[in-house]
Design a protein around this motif. Structure first.
Motif, PDB file in Angstrom:
ATOM      1  N   ARG A  16      49.223  18.284  45.558  1.00  0.00           N
ATOM      2  CA  ARG A  16      48.730  18.043  44.197  1.00  0.00           C
ATOM      3  C   ARG A  16      49.767  18.309  43.110  1.00  0.00           C
ATOM      4  N   ASP A  64      46.351   8.803  43.832  1.00  0.00           N
ATOM      5  CA  ASP A  64      47.127   8.009  44.786  1.00  0.00           C
ATOM      6  C   ASP A  64      46.926   6.514  44.530  1.00  0.00           C
ATOM      7  N   GLU A  90      54.959  18.725  37.572  1.00  0.00           N
ATOM      8  CA  GLU A  90      54.050  17.580  37.566  1.00  0.00           C
ATOM      9  C   GLU A  90      52.792  17.853  38.385  1.00  0.00           C
ATOM     10  N   GLU A  91      51.745  17.137  38.005  1.00  0.00           N
ATOM     11  CA  GLU A  91      50.494  17.151  38.753  1.00  0.00           C
ATOM     12  C   GLU A  91      50.170  15.719  39.140  1.00  0.00           C
ATOM     13  N   LYS A  92      49.719  15.542  40.383  1.00  0.00           N
ATOM     14  CA  LYS A  92      49.330  14.204  40.836  1.00  0.00           C
ATOM     15  C   LYS A  92      48.023  13.825  40.153  1.00  0.00           C
ATOM     16  N   ASN A 150      57.180  20.284  46.734  1.00  0.00           N
ATOM     17  CA  ASN A 150      55.775  19.875  46.665  1.00  0.00           C
ATOM     18  C   ASN A 150      54.879  21.016  47.109  1.00  0.00           C
ATOM     19  N   TRP A 191      52.050  10.490  38.864  1.00  0.00           N
ATOM     20  CA  TRP A 191      52.322  11.871  38.467  1.00  0.00           C
ATOM     21  C   TRP A 191      52.456  11.966  36.958  1.00  0.00           C
ATOM     22  N   TRP A 219      47.827   3.933  42.674  1.00  0.00           N
ATOM     23  CA  TRP A 219      48.776   3.368  41.705  1.00  0.00           C
ATOM     24  C   TRP A 219      48.412   1.945  41.309  1.00  0.00           C
TER      25      TRP A 219
END
Length: 145
Positions: free
Chosen positions: A109, A136, A131-133, A104, A2, A138
């Motif tokens: 997103r 996924d 926040e923006e994703k 969320n 994020w 990581w």
């Protein structure tokens, strides 16, 4: 992973600081349990950038975690019909506490967080986080420690 904007507001309601930050959240299945490893990257504030590593584990309906300066837990809101909200509670080594509400977006997103830091029943500051994703994935941001 994020990325977002953090707005820090003093106890007097005056905006103190705005900065961009990144949070990497990792859930890792291991030996029948689910571990958490979270890395928060904050920008330089008159020195070097700050990184906070937190580790924890999923325990029933909560995620318990700790780092060098705090320990806490989070959980989804039990009566949220869409499962989009959660709460977070942290106790810091200096005796202050944080209470945070996380919301969320339905598409996963975006997330919006509102945190209150208190000590002895008095507000120290509030932080609003949007926040923006980013992804996924990581793993591409480095292996967990």
């Amino acid at each position: 992973v994020w990325k977002g904007t953090w707005r820090c507001i003093g106890a007097d309601g005056v905006l103190q600081e705005i900065f961009e930050a990144m949070v990497i959240v990792r859930f890792i299945a291991q030996n029948g349990r689910v571990r958490l490893h979270q890395t928060n990257h904050y920008p330089s504030r008159g020195g070097s950038p700050q990184t906070i590593e937190s580790h924890g584990e999923v325990e029933g309906d909560r995620i318990r975690f700790a780092n060098a300066r705090a320990q806490g837990w989070s959980r989804t809101l039990p009566d949220d019909p869409n499962g989009l909200g959660s709460v977070l509670m942290i106790t810091f080594s200096d005796g202050s506490t944080l209470h945070e509400i996380v919301t969320n977006s339905p598409d996963g997103r975006y997330r919006h967080r509102s945190a209150q830091f208190t000590r002895d029943g008095h507000i120290l500051r509030r932080t609003l986080i949007d926040e923006e994703k980013v992804t996924d994935d990581w793993v591409s941001y480095g292996p967990p420690s």
